[in-house]
Design a protein around this motif. Structure first.
Motif, PDB file in Angstrom:
ATOM      1  N   PHE A  19     -16.441  30.936  -7.684  1.00 42.93           N
ATOM      2  CA  PHE A  19     -16.489  30.929  -9.140  1.00 42.93           C
ATOM      3  C   PHE A  19     -15.124  31.363  -9.690  1.00 42.93           C
ATOM      4  O   PHE A  19     -14.537  32.350  -9.233  1.00 42.93           O
ATOM      5  CB  PHE A  19     -17.565  31.872  -9.665  1.00 42.93           C
ATOM      6  CG  PHE A  19     -18.949  31.295  -9.648  1.00 42.93           C
ATOM      7  CD1 PHE A  19     -19.286  30.238 -10.482  1.00 42.93           C
ATOM      8  CD2 PHE A  19     -19.926  31.812  -8.802  1.00 42.93           C
ATOM      9  CE1 PHE A  19     -20.558  29.700 -10.480  1.00 42.93           C
ATOM     10  CE2 PHE A  19     -21.207  31.294  -8.791  1.00 42.93           C
ATOM     11  CZ  PHE A  19     -21.529  30.230  -9.632  1.00 42.93           C
ATOM     12  N   THR A  20     -14.635  30.627 -10.669  1.00 43.66           N
ATOM     13  CA  THR A  20     -13.377  30.939 -11.341  1.00 43.66           C
ATOM     14  C   THR A  20     -13.596  30.845 -12.845  1.00 43.66           C
ATOM     15  O   THR A  20     -14.700  30.536 -13.300  1.00 43.66           O
ATOM     16  CB  THR A  20     -12.260  29.959 -10.926  1.00 43.66           C
ATOM     17  OG1 THR A  20     -12.589  28.643 -11.417  1.00 43.66           O
ATOM     18  CG2 THR A  20     -12.082  29.913  -9.413  1.00 43.66           C
ATOM     19  N   SER A  21     -12.534  31.054 -13.617  1.00 51.59           N
ATOM     20  CA  SER A  21     -12.645  30.900 -15.072  1.00 51.59           C
ATOM     21  C   SER A  21     -12.483  29.447 -15.497  1.00 51.59           C
ATOM     22  O   SER A  21     -12.655  29.127 -16.669  1.00 51.59           O
ATOM     23  CB  SER A  21     -11.607  31.770 -15.784  1.00 51.59           C
ATOM     24  OG  SER A  21     -10.292  31.301 -15.524  1.00 51.59           O
ATOM     25  N   GLY A  22     -12.141  28.559 -14.567  1.00 47.66           N
ATOM     26  CA  GLY A  22     -11.988  27.147 -14.897  1.00 47.66           C
ATOM     27  C   GLY A  22     -10.995  26.473 -13.963  1.00 47.66           C
ATOM     28  O   GLY A  22     -10.490  27.073 -13.002  1.00 47.66           O
ATOM     29  N   THR A  23     -10.699  25.227 -14.256  1.00 47.51           N
ATOM     30  CA  THR A  23      -9.819  24.423 -13.406  1.00 47.51           C
ATOM     31  C   THR A  23      -8.445  25.062 -13.242  1.00 47.51           C
ATOM     32  O   THR A  23      -7.908  25.136 -12.132  1.00 47.51           O
ATOM     33  CB  THR A  23      -9.659  23.012 -13.995  1.00 47.51           C
ATOM     34  OG1 THR A  23     -10.948  22.395 -14.106  1.00 47.51           O
ATOM     35  CG2 THR A  23      -8.781  22.141 -13.118  1.00 47.51           C
ATOM     36  N   THR A  24      -7.858  25.528 -14.327  1.00 43.16           N
ATOM     37  CA  THR A  24      -6.522  26.123 -14.262  1.00 43.16           C
ATOM     38  C   THR A  24      -6.501  27.342 -13.353  1.00 43.16           C
ATOM     39  O   THR A  24      -5.590  27.501 -12.527  1.00 43.16           O
ATOM     40  CB  THR A  24      -6.041  26.495 -15.678  1.00 43.16           C
ATOM     41  OG1 THR A  24      -5.975  25.314 -16.482  1.00 43.16           O
ATOM     42  CG2 THR A  24      -4.665  27.140 -15.641  1.00 43.16           C
ATOM     43  N   HIS A  25      -7.477  28.206 -13.485  1.00 44.65           N
ATOM     44  CA  HIS A  25      -7.588  29.377 -12.612  1.00 44.65           C
ATOM     45  C   HIS A  25      -7.714  28.936 -11.151  1.00 44.65           C
ATOM     46  O   HIS A  25      -7.057  29.493 -10.262  1.00 44.65           O
ATOM     47  CB  HIS A  25      -8.807  30.198 -13.043  1.00 44.65           C
ATOM     48  CG  HIS A  25      -9.054  31.424 -12.221  1.00 44.65           C
ATOM     49  ND1 HIS A  25     -10.209  32.171 -12.341  1.00 44.65           N
ATOM     50  CD2 HIS A  25      -8.331  32.043 -11.248  1.00 44.65           C
ATOM     51  CE1 HIS A  25     -10.182  33.186 -11.506  1.00 44.65           C
ATOM     52  NE2 HIS A  25      -9.049  33.131 -10.822  1.00 44.65           N
ATOM     53  N   SER A  26      -8.536  27.931 -10.894  1.00 46.27           N
ATOM     54  CA  SER A  26      -8.744  27.459  -9.532  1.00 46.27           C
ATOM     55  C   SER A  26      -7.450  26.959  -8.913  1.00 46.27           C
ATOM     56  O   SER A  26      -7.136  27.262  -7.751  1.00 46.27           O
ATOM     57  CB  SER A  26      -9.794  26.345  -9.525  1.00 46.27           C
ATOM     58  OG  SER A  26     -11.041  26.785 -10.011  1.00 46.27           O
ATOM     59  N   ILE A  27      -6.688  26.179  -9.683  1.00 40.35           N
ATOM     60  CA  ILE A  27      -5.426  25.634  -9.172  1.00 40.35           C
ATOM     61  C   ILE A  27      -4.440  26.757  -8.898  1.00 40.35           C
ATOM     62  O   ILE A  27      -3.767  26.778  -7.853  1.00 40.35           O
ATOM     63  CB  ILE A  27      -4.847  24.610 -10.169  1.00 40.35           C
ATOM     64  CG1 ILE A  27      -5.745  23.365 -10.237  1.00 40.35           C
ATOM     65  CG2 ILE A  27      -3.419  24.214  -9.770  1.00 40.35           C
ATOM     66  CD1 ILE A  27      -5.393  22.417 -11.364  1.00 40.35           C
ATOM     67  N   ASN A  28      -4.351  27.713  -9.815  1.00 45.81           N
ATOM     68  CA  ASN A  28      -3.425  28.822  -9.628  1.00 45.81           C
ATOM     69  C   ASN A  28      -3.806  29.678  -8.433  1.00 45.81           C
ATOM     70  O   ASN A  28      -2.925  30.213  -7.738  1.00 45.81           O
ATOM     71  CB  ASN A  28      -3.355  29.672 -10.897  1.00 45.81           C
ATOM     72  CG  ASN A  28      -2.384  29.107 -11.919  1.00 45.81           C
ATOM     73  OD1 ASN A  28      -1.188  29.369 -11.875  1.00 45.81           O
ATOM     74  ND2 ASN A  28      -2.899  28.312 -12.852  1.00 45.81           N
ATOM     75  N   LEU A  29      -5.094  29.819  -8.161  1.00 41.20           N
ATOM     76  CA  LEU A  29      -5.541  30.574  -6.997  1.00 41.20           C
ATOM     77  C   LEU A  29      -5.002  29.940  -5.719  1.00 41.20           C
ATOM     78  O   LEU A  29      -4.478  30.630  -4.831  1.00 41.20           O
ATOM     79  CB  LEU A  29      -7.070  30.627  -6.994  1.00 41.20           C
ATOM     80  CG  LEU A  29      -7.780  31.533  -5.986  1.00 41.20           C
ATOM     81  CD1 LEU A  29      -9.197  31.843  -6.484  1.00 41.20           C
ATOM     82  CD2 LEU A  29      -7.857  30.931  -4.598  1.00 41.20           C
TER      83      LEU A  29
END
Length: 404
Positions: A89-99
């Motif tokens: 679980f992330t805050s959204g697509t941008t968070h996922s990519i940055n992770l």
């Protein structure tokens, strides 16, 4: 067949007016609307079992934990991930990519190469540029043609033994192009490169199978799939997630902490520091339930009808040019009319109750390719109708007449 009028009753916002006119919402590529069934889940959480998860022994905490983890399993099954702990679980697509980009900081070195496509949203460009600055790796770009399609022969030429990671969107948010990700993944794996697919725009329209695709990372946001904002997911193959270091430090992502040393928890908690968007995760699962009840094959068929009808009607307008004419595309139409600035048309359409997006859509390299400041983008979902498209065409003609 979809009963569109019945479906529309599920979305309370579609009953409102804007500037005294019935709302026609054609900005779905930015954020889809939320059905009452999902809103009810959000209200139920805060009304009946709002509590922190995983740590509490009391009943509310256990109920919230169960609901949250059941949502993770729903997402796992929807995307056909092998294990539920491969869903982060992330805050959204941008968070996922940055992770993922942050994690690769420890895996890349000078001389390595990573590949991005010319069709990307800024959130799938900037994190990789930052990664290259940190590691000394080089960023290569798959070029596009006038139709808004990737030039695959050039992609083939970019791949080599130095390629470590390829990232591409499944569907372009600015043009609606559906990229051939199966081909892209297969070719990348042939040189032992990992692949991240940005599914923010694809997940509202089709149902990706991450095992069938053999993709290494797949990311999306709930708010484009009839869910709430502020929550999304990262799918990663277990072996890749185990290679990446934690992205953030804090509670929940640890096994043991002392002032001398900290050891980290296993998947998925290793990447889920702090109190998550509990309600958002639960509502994400409810949104997928809603979409699956309608059926993605039904959704795709109907939205393709809207795309074909909208394209046909728009092309009847003199001086109108559509950007993004790929053979494979989804229900997004980006266009301009003569030399009229897209912002001016968008502003007038809003006065008539019609919501479209104008600008570069966080995809400025695409606009630079076409040598334009931006476009007017109409994006359709399964709750839109041909009658709304007709009203949109009438309003667009009025706007053009006022601005000509």
């Amino acid at each position: 067949m979809l009963d569109v009028q019945k479906i529309r009753k599920d979305f309370p916002i579609l009953n409102r007016t804007v500037n005294g006119k019935p709302l026609i919402y054609f900005d779905n590529a930015a954020t889809s609307q939320t059905p009452q069934q999902v809103i009810d889940v959000i209200v139920d959480y805060y009304s009946n079992y709002n509590a922190n998860i995983h740590r509490g022994v009391h009943s509310l905490s256990q109920e919230a934990t169960d609901a949250y983890e059941q949502a993770r399993i729903k997402i796992q099954k929807h995307f056909n991930a092998k294990q539920s702990h491969e869903i982060i679980f992330t805050s959204g697509t941008t968070h996922s990519i940055n992770l993922v980009a942050n994690g690769f900081s420890s895996l890349l070195k000078k001389g390595d190469e990573i590949i991005v496509s010319a069709l990307e949203h800024h959130s799938n460009i900037v994190p990789w540029q930052m990664l290259c600055e940190r590691t000394g790796a080089s960023l290569k770009v798959i070029p596009m043609n006038e139709n808004g399609e990737l030039i695959l022969s050039d992609y083939d030429a970019l791949l080599n033994e130095h390629t470590k990671l390829v990232f591409v969107n499944h569907i372009s948010n600015a043009l609606g192009t559906i990229n051939p990700i199966e081909y892209i993944i297969e070719k990348a794996h042939a040189v032992d490169a990992a692949v991240l697919v940005d599914g923010a725009q694809s997940c509202p329209h089709l149902k990706p199978d991450v095992q069938a695709l053999d993709v290494d990372f797949y990311v999306c946001s709930a708010h484009k799939i009839c869910g709430p904002t502020g929550v999304g997911m990262l799918y990663g193959k277990e072996e890749w997630l185990n290679k990446l270091p934690p992205y953030q430090g804090g509670g929940e992502m640890i096994a043991e902490v002392s002032f001398a040393k900290t050891t980290y928890a296993g998947l998925p908690h290793k990447f889920e520091a702090g109190t998550p968007n509990i309600c958002g995760g639960i509502a994400f699962g409810a949104a997928l339930d809603y979409m699956n009840h309608i059926g993605f094959k039904n959704i795709a068929k109907y939205e393709n009808e809207l795309l074909d009808y909208g394209t046909e009607q728009l092309l009847k307008i003199e001086g109108l040019k559509i950007y993004g004419t790929a053979k494979e595309k989804t229900s997004v139409i980006s266009f301009n009319v003569g030399t009229i600035h897209p912002y001016d048309i968008g502003t007038i359409l809003d006065k008539m109750g019609i919501a479209v997006r104008t600008g570069h859509h966080c995809a400025q390299p695409i606009m630079d390719f076409y040598k334009i400041p931006g476009t007017i983008r109409a994006s359709f979902m399964f709750y839109n109708t041909k009658e709304e498209i007709d009203a949109f065409i009438v309003a667009l003609k009025k706007a053009i007449m006022m601005l000509s």
